[in-house]
Design a protein around this motif. Structure first.
Motif, short mmCIF file in Angstrom:
data_model
loop_
_atom_site.label_atom_id
_atom_site.label_comp_id
_atom_site.label_asym_id
_atom_site.label_seq_id
_atom_site.Cartn_x
_atom_site.Cartn_y
_atom_site.Cartn_z
N LEU A 39 62.77 43.46 75.23
CA LEU A 39 61.70 42.60 75.77
C LEU A 39 60.46 43.41 76.13
O LEU A 39 59.33 42.99 75.87
N SER A 40 60.69 44.58 76.71
CA SER A 40 59.54 45.41 77.09
C SER A 40 58.77 45.90 75.87
O SER A 40 57.54 46.03 75.90
N ILE A 41 59.50 46.17 74.76
CA ILE A 41 58.82 46.57 73.52
C ILE A 41 57.97 45.41 72.99
O ILE A 41 56.82 45.59 72.59
N CYS A 42 58.56 44.22 73.02
CA CYS A 42 57.83 43.04 72.54
C CYS A 42 56.62 42.72 73.42
O CYS A 42 55.64 42.12 72.95
N SER A 43 56.68 43.12 74.69
CA SER A 43 55.58 42.79 75.62
C SER A 43 54.28 43.48 75.25
O SER A 43 53.20 43.06 75.68
N ARG A 44 54.35 44.53 74.40
CA ARG A 44 53.12 45.21 73.99
C ARG A 44 52.28 44.35 73.08
O ARG A 44 51.05 44.53 73.00
N SER A 45 52.91 43.42 72.38
CA SER A 45 52.16 42.61 71.41
C SER A 45 52.30 41.10 71.63
O SER A 45 51.65 40.32 70.95
N ASP A 46 53.16 40.71 72.58
CA ASP A 46 53.41 39.28 72.81
C ASP A 46 53.13 38.94 74.27
O ASP A 46 53.75 39.50 75.18
N LYS A 47 52.18 38.02 74.50
CA LYS A 47 51.78 37.69 75.86
C LYS A 47 52.89 37.01 76.66
O LYS A 47 52.99 37.17 77.88
N ASN A 48 53.76 36.25 75.98
CA ASN A 48 54.86 35.59 76.67
C ASN A 48 55.90 36.61 77.16
O ASN A 48 56.41 36.51 78.28
N ALA A 49 56.18 37.58 76.30
CA ALA A 49 57.11 38.64 76.69
C ALA A 49 56.53 39.44 77.86
O ALA A 49 57.24 39.79 78.81
N ALA A 50 55.23 39.70 77.81
CA ALA A 50 54.57 40.44 78.90
C ALA A 50 54.62 39.66 80.21
O ALA A 50 54.90 40.22 81.28
N ALA A 51 54.37 38.35 80.12
CA ALA A 51 54.42 37.51 81.32
C ALA A 51 55.82 37.49 81.91
O ALA A 51 56.00 37.48 83.14
N SER A 52 56.84 37.49 81.04
CA SER A 52 58.22 37.47 81.51
C SER A 52 58.58 38.78 82.21
O SER A 52 59.20 38.78 83.28
N ILE A 53 58.21 39.89 81.61
CA ILE A 53 58.48 41.20 82.23
C ILE A 53 57.86 41.28 83.61
O ILE A 53 58.45 41.83 84.55
N ASN A 54 56.70 40.71 83.77
CA ASN A 54 55.99 40.76 85.06
C ASN A 54 56.68 39.95 86.14
O ASN A 54 56.33 40.05 87.32
N CYS A 55 57.67 39.14 85.76
CA CYS A 55 58.39 38.31 86.74
C CYS A 55 59.70 38.95 87.19
O CYS A 55 60.44 38.36 88.00
N LEU A 56 60.01 40.13 86.68
CA LEU A 56 61.29 40.76 87.00
C LEU A 56 61.51 40.95 88.50
O LEU A 56 62.61 40.75 89.01
N ASP A 57 60.43 41.32 89.22
CA ASP A 57 60.61 41.58 90.65
C ASP A 57 60.93 40.32 91.44
O ASP A 57 61.42 40.40 92.57
N LEU A 58 60.70 39.15 90.86
CA LEU A 58 61.01 37.90 91.54
C LEU A 58 62.50 37.61 91.58
O LEU A 58 62.95 36.71 92.30
N LEU A 59 63.29 38.37 90.83
CA LEU A 59 64.73 38.17 90.81
C LEU A 59 65.42 38.84 92.00
O LEU A 59 66.59 38.56 92.28
N ALA A 60 64.71 39.71 92.70
CA ALA A 60 65.29 40.38 93.88
C ALA A 60 65.67 39.35 94.93
O ALA A 60 64.85 38.52 95.33
#
Length: 492
Positions: free
Chosen positions: A432-453
């Motif tokens: 997912l992090s690799i895809c986030s370099r070129s895909d805005k949805n993947a990037a938005a998802s990665i940015n939500c990881l801290d919300l799982l704490a």
């Protein structure tokens, strides 16, 4: 939502420790119970408590403090694991030393307790010394702690190595419970007196919280956390007798207090304390700002402990007595699976798909689920669904294209000879992090990881350790049903 004022706690706790140090002469040996780092139990049952609170508090006094790390030779011999990190106590000792030094705290050495010539302990001591860490041995004393004439003598405490310290406040800590921290402190008091120096002892443990009711969920959650040690909360009878005030302590400290008091009297001529509660320095109860939030968090913690114990028993590392005690605690609180809705949702999904399922409860109360697919394991599928939901991405949108996932699966099976081609959570996150370099949805998802704490999660089957470790790294509170996906005897 927070139920605990962490800033107030840091201030009050620091003040009380320094006040206690003032009451003694040259030095205070402060026994630190629980975990100095990564106190996730406290942060789970007292929302708002930071896992590194104790360390932050200690750093405020670091110019006056140094650390002694205690580890039992018996724990080294049996390769005892720290359950939350999955590493042995001796390995965790090295990790803790690195952490202390990295923060600028002085570590004066490691004390190996209950030493009786164990070869594994000797090997660990030799390894420490090769790393430049001073090592001390404290020996098993026959009939400890009842034979006071032997204990307080040159053949008892006097036989132990004297730990060289140079600062006013000596923090005595350990990777886990039962390491012998109190005995180390008392041994040091004996040696200090022989050297003509006055030293004192105090105890800093967060749980049980002395000024909360005996059956308060926060205190019962402590009983749940120590069910394998048979700890029981109780009213401190010595404090009640001395002051007419009800306070909460636990059985081991209450049972040992008469002996400990006699030791103080034999060393000093008089005891500075009238009760086990007197020995403690704990302001946590004064920093709870929303009792309802802490009660709810503690009830969930007890339920999580129950599921962890049943899984451990299924895996051959748990005890039925521990499960029985947890069941009694749950019964006393009328505690059921309904306390954590993710359990029911995971079960419903598993029944629907006739296979493993995972559910995650998001911060706003929404629950997402995941099942095993042709490329993803159920935890990975649930994780991606959770991230999409948090990022506001439509369900039909694919975050990681199959042509990215398939080569990874092929690598696992054809080159690594892994019998399971399904992507684990950490592998999925890398993709997912690799895809986030070129895909805005993947990037938005990665940015939500801290919300799982802090989110609750449940699996309908026991997950591999790698998956459990990833949930821990994300800060999610995972439980599993005590059953395996297959009937195989060996489970990776």
């Amino acid at each position: 939502m927070e139920g605990f004022d962490n800033d107030k706690y840091l201030k009050l706790q620091s003040e009380k420790i320094l006040e206690r140090a003032e009451k003694f002469g040259d030095k205070l040996y402060l026994e630190f119970g629980g975990k100095l780092f990564d106190d996730y139990h406290a942060s789970r049952v007292l929302p708002g408590f930071e896992p590194d609170s104790k360390m932050r508090m200690l750093l405020e006094m670091k110019d006056e403090a140094e650390v002694v790390l205690v580890i039992s030779a018996e724990d080294i011999e049996r390769n005892k694991l720290r359950g939350d990190l999955g590493i042995t106590y001796d390995a965790d000792s090295l990790r803790l030393i690195d952490e202390f030094r990295g923060l600028g705290l002085s570590v004066c050495g490691v004390c190996i307790t209950k030493y009786n010539g164990q070869r594994s302990a000797d090997a660990f001591a030799k390894h420490l010394e090769s790393l430049g860490v001073k090592t001390y041995r404290h020996y098993l004393i026959p009939d400890y702690p009842t034979n006071l004439n032997l204990i307080i003598s040159d053949d008892g405490f006097g036989k132990n190595d004297y730990i060289e310290t140079s600062r006013r406040l000596v923090v005595v800590t350990a990777p886990g419970p039962g390491s012998g921290k109190m005995a180390v402190c008392l041994s040091q008091l004996y040696h200090e007196l022989k050297r003509g120096r006055q030293a004192g002892y105090a105890k800093f443990e967060t749980f049980p919280i002395w000024n909360l009711p005996l059956k308060h969920p926060v205190n019962l959650a402590y009983e749940a956390a120590t069910a394998d040690l048979d700890d029981i909360n109780m009213i401190d009878p010595f404090h009640l007798d001395a002051y007419g005030e009800k306070t909460v302590n636990y059985n081991r400290d209450v049972e040992i207090f008469p002996v400990l008091n006699a030791m103080f009297e034999k060393i000093y001529g008089t005891s500075p304390y009238k009760s086990p509660t007197d020995m403690g320095v704990n302001m946590a109860g004064n920093c709870i700002v929303d009792d309802e939030i802490c009660c709810k968090a503690s009830r969930r913690e007890i339920l999580r402990r129950f599921y962890a114990a049943t899984c451990a028993e299924q895996q051959g590392s748990g005890k039925k007595s521990e499960i029985a005690k947890l069941e009694l605690l749950m019964k006393g609180l009328d505690l059921t699976d309904e306390e954590r809705p993710v359990i029911e949702k995971a079960h419903e999904k598993a029944e629907l798909v006739h296979g493993p399922a995972v559910a995650i409860e998001l911060p706003d109360g929404r629950i997402v689920t995941g099942k095993t697919t042709s490329l993803l394991g159920a935890p990975s599928a649930c994780l991606l669904n959770a991230l999409k939901t948090l990022a506001g991405i439509k369900d039909e949108i694919t975050l990681i294209a199959p042509d990215v996932l398939e080569p990874i699966c092929q690598l696992k099976t054809e080159y690594f000879k892994n019998g399971n081609s399904l992507l684990l959570m950490d592998e999925t996150l890398i993709a997912l992090s690799i895809c986030s370099r070129s895909d805005k949805n993947a990037a938005a998802s990665i940015n939500c990881l801290d919300l799982l704490a802090g989110c609750e999660a449940h699996s309908s089957v026991i997950l591999p350790q790698t998956e459990i470790a990833t949930f821990k790294k994300l800060g999610a509170n995972l439980t599993c049903d005590a059953t395996y996906q297959t009937k195989k005897l060996y489970h990776q």
